[in-house]
Write a protein that holds these residues in place. Structure first.
Motif, PDB file in Angstrom:
ATOM      1  N   UNK B  20       0.836  -1.209   0.000  1.00 35.34           N
ATOM      2  CA  UNK B  20       0.000   0.000   0.000  1.00 35.34           C
ATOM      3  C   UNK B  20       0.866   1.253   0.000  1.00 35.34           C
ATOM      4  N   UNK B  21       1.961   1.203   0.776  1.00 33.51           N
ATOM      5  CA  UNK B  21       2.873   2.354   0.815  1.00 33.51           C
ATOM      6  C   UNK B  21       3.502   2.577  -0.562  1.00 33.51           C
ATOM      7  N   UNK B  22       3.859   1.504  -1.236  1.00 29.60           N
ATOM      8  CA  UNK B  22       4.388   1.609  -2.610  1.00 29.60           C
ATOM      9  C   UNK B  22       3.409   2.406  -3.475  1.00 29.60           C
ATOM     10  N   UNK B  23       2.122   2.136  -3.301  1.00 28.56           N
ATOM     11  CA  UNK B  23       1.092   2.821  -4.087  1.00 28.56           C
ATOM     12  C   UNK B  23       1.031   4.309  -3.758  1.00 28.56           C
ATOM     13  N   UNK B  24       1.075   4.653  -2.473  1.00 28.37           N
ATOM     14  CA  UNK B  24       1.045   6.067  -2.073  1.00 28.37           C
ATOM     15  C   UNK B  24       2.247   6.813  -2.645  1.00 28.37           C
ATOM     16  N   UNK B  25       3.397   6.161  -2.599  1.00 29.98           N
ATOM     17  CA  UNK B  25       4.622   6.797  -3.091  1.00 29.98           C
ATOM     18  C   UNK B  25       4.529   6.997  -4.604  1.00 29.98           C
ATOM     19  N   UNK B  26       3.935   6.020  -5.279  1.00 24.17           N
ATOM     20  CA  UNK B  26       3.749   6.171  -6.729  1.00 24.17           C
ATOM     21  C   UNK B  26       2.839   7.368  -7.032  1.00 24.17           C
ATOM     22  N   UNK B  27       1.789   7.549  -6.246  1.00 22.95           N
ATOM     23  CA  UNK B  27       0.914   8.716  -6.421  1.00 22.95           C
ATOM     24  C   UNK B  27       1.714  10.010  -6.299  1.00 22.95           C
ATOM     25  N   UNK B  49       1.049  17.715   0.827  1.00 23.95           N
ATOM     26  CA  UNK B  49       0.090  17.307   1.855  1.00 23.95           C
ATOM     27  C   UNK B  49       0.188  15.796   2.137  1.00 23.95           C
ATOM     28  N   UNK B  50       0.291  15.016   1.066  1.00 25.42           N
ATOM     29  CA  UNK B  50       0.275  13.548   1.194  1.00 25.42           C
ATOM     30  C   UNK B  50       1.496  13.010   1.942  1.00 25.42           C
ATOM     31  N   UNK B  51       2.538  13.818   2.033  1.00 28.46           N
ATOM     32  CA  UNK B  51       3.779  13.315   2.619  1.00 28.46           C
ATOM     33  C   UNK B  51       3.630  12.946   4.092  1.00 28.46           C
ATOM     34  N   UNK B  98      11.654  13.270  -2.187  1.00 25.72           N
ATOM     35  CA  UNK B  98      12.132  13.893  -3.433  1.00 25.72           C
ATOM     36  C   UNK B  98      10.953  14.405  -4.251  1.00 25.72           C
ATOM     37  N   UNK B  99       9.857  13.673  -4.212  1.00 26.60           N
ATOM     38  CA  UNK B  99       8.646  14.145  -4.906  1.00 26.60           C
ATOM     39  C   UNK B  99       8.203  15.475  -4.301  1.00 26.60           C
ATOM     40  N   UNK B 100       8.291  15.573  -2.975  1.00 27.46           N
ATOM     41  CA  UNK B 100       7.938  16.829  -2.298  1.00 27.46           C
ATOM     42  C   UNK B 100       8.878  17.950  -2.744  1.00 27.46           C
TER      43      UNK B 100
END
Ligand SMILES: Nc1ncnc2c1ncn2[C@@H]1O[C@H](COP(=O)(O)OP(=O)(O)O)[C@@H](O)[C@H]1O
Ligand SMILES: [Mg+2]
Lengths: 253, 221
Positions: B20-27, B49-51, B98-100
């Protein structure tokens, strides 16, 4: 550090009557190391252990094929002096089995049976053995009390002292802590770590955690066969065989 | 020897949480690309926000790993799996960081015109492919996919170098403002770090399944 091979099984088969309990076992026991034998109940661990000092000879209808070697010399030949073999390859059993005698006499027993009569030698040997077994400070004031008054853990260490008194080269232990509480078990495990400086130790245990804690090498037996043997760390972090993996991770169906 | 069905059910549940965490990180990774290259500021805010959730999940999984290690004394594959999960979530969490960073860059100002966004686009697509493969290898215990991710890392570095060269060039020719140029270089660096984290995740999967630690050039250490 390279450890020389103290004992070895070569293509060892063992039969109880027509039942083959061990199938072509090839296993080296390195000197001054702790080798643990693990595997499900009935897989042949105790049978193998008893082959090492020919305790199976006492069971009628049994037969051995292949070789058991001590210092490179085959011990499963009729001409071999079994008493001498068992002096060199001592054994400690699952249930502590002290004789109904004093603590002192329990340790001295093997020496007396072996014909030693020098009283000074006997008492120094008893003290040395009790020290080696980590029991001396606990019993030094009651050496002449009955051994049956000791706790289970103390009795087991007494049995270790009794084995050590004969100055064996190899110590075989068949589930030496399985009848003991956790603290007594811990003492036995600490003791094993001490004893391996002077003795080659082979221990059968049904506790994998115990094998992981005390042994340098681990051998996994299954249905009379040796599936895998190697450094204990490897067996418990990345075993080579799927069967070993399934057993140590508790996936045996 | 009794089987350890209860423990293995807990391990399976832990794997579900890592998945599930893999999925959130992909988002977040996708969001960062849309924010920076697609100039989607709303998306940038969402990624930031999602971070919080990702950080929280990471801590929770780490706690769960520690608990299983302490209470179950796992060995062999079980041991490698739990240690691997604890290591992997650190990489997932940093990948999301890094996405942030990229999303914050997008909020601070526009990207670069023309060619340089093109090179960044290629880098981001390469990272997307690497991460997708890494996540797939992780979820499916797929060593072949993981080895492929490991090999793709070299190319990620080359693409990052090409993008940075483009940016420094346009800076030296005064085609970009220093602020935009620096932001672009930072974005470039963030994509390159993402690739490295994806490669780490793949290496961890190889460790879990095979018990082998990979190092430079994807060879066993
Ligand atoms: N004295 C015996 N007579 C006949 N069969 C035996 C005897 N002792 C053990 N066995 C059999 O040999 C196999 C191995 O037993 P054992 O060595 O005691 O296994 P473990 O110590 O691994 O539990 C088992 O199938 C057991 O039933
Ligand atoms: Mg047994």
């Amino acid at each position: 550090m390279q450890h020389s091979v103290k004992m070895a099984a070569e293509n060892l088969d063992f039969y109880y009557g027509r039942f083959r309990a061990l199938e072509s076992i090839n296993l080296e026991i390195p000197e001054r190391q702790v080798s643990a034998l693990i595997g499900p109940s009935g897989c042949g661990k105790s049978t193998f252990l008893r082959c090492l000092n020919r305790m199976n000879d006492l069971i009628p209808g049994t037969r051995t094929e292949g070789a058991v070697l001590l210092d490179g010399v085959k011990v499963n030949v009729p001409s071999l002096d079994v008493v001498e073999l068992r002096r060199k390859v001592g054994m400690v059993f699952q249930k502590p089995n002290p004789f109904p005698k004093t603590i002192f006499e329990n340790v001295a027993y093997g020496l007396r049976v072996g014909g030693v009569s020098d009283r000074n030698f006997i008492s120094s040997q008893v003290e040395k053995s009790l020290i080696a077994a980590g029991l001396f400070t606990e019993v030094k004031d009651r050496l002449h009390d009955s051994a049956l008054g000791l706790s289970g853990g103390q009795q087991q260490r007494l049995c270790i002292a009794r084995a050590v008194a004969l100055e064996p080269e190899v110590l075989l232990m068949d589930e030496p802590a399985s009848a003991l509480d956790p603290i007594a078990t811990q003492k036995i495990e600490e003791l094993i770590a001490e004893l391996k400086r002077n003795y080659t130790i082979v221990i059968v245990t049904h506790s994998m955690q115990q094998a992981a804690r005390v042994s340098d090498r681990t051998a996994f037996f299954y249905m009379g066969q040796l599936v895998e043997v190697g450094p204990t760390e490897g067996i418990f972090t990345r075993p080579a065989k799927q069967q070993t993996e399934d057993y140590v991770t508790g996936r045996f169906g | 020897m009794e089987t350890r069905a209860h423990f293995h059910a807990e391990l399976e549940a832990l794997k579900g949480r890592v998945t599930a965490l893999c999925g959130l990180v992909e988002d977040s990774r996708q969001g960062a690309v849309a924010a920076y290259l697609g100039r989607d500021l709303g998306m940038a805010k969402q990624v930031i926000e999602a971070d919080r959730v990702i950080n929280q999940q990471t801590c929770d999984i780490d706690d769960a790993c520690l608990k299983l290690l302490a209470l179950e004394q796992p060995v062999a594959l079980d041991l490698r799996r739990i240690v691997g999960y604890a290591r992997a979530v650190i990489n997932l969490e940093r990948l999301a960081d890094e996405a942030v960073n990229i999303a914050e860059g997008a909020l601070a100002g526009a990207g670069l015109p023309g060619d340089c966004d093109g090179t960044l686009q290629r880098l981001s697509e390469h990272v997307a492919a690497m991460y997708a493969l890494a996540a797939r290898s992780f979820v499916g215990d797929d060593v072949d996919a993981a080895m492929e991710v490991c090999r793709l890392d070299e190319q990620a570095r080359e693409l990052a170098v090409a993008a940075m060269r483009c940016i420094t060039q346009s800076l030296s020719q005064c085609q970009a403002s220093p602020e935009d140029g620096v932001r672009a270089i930072l974005a470039c660096r963030s994509f390159e770090r993402m690739a490295a984290h994806a490669a780490n995740i793949a290496e961890i999967l190889v460790f879990i399944v095979k018990g082998v630690v990979l190092s430079q050039k994807c060879q066993p250490r």
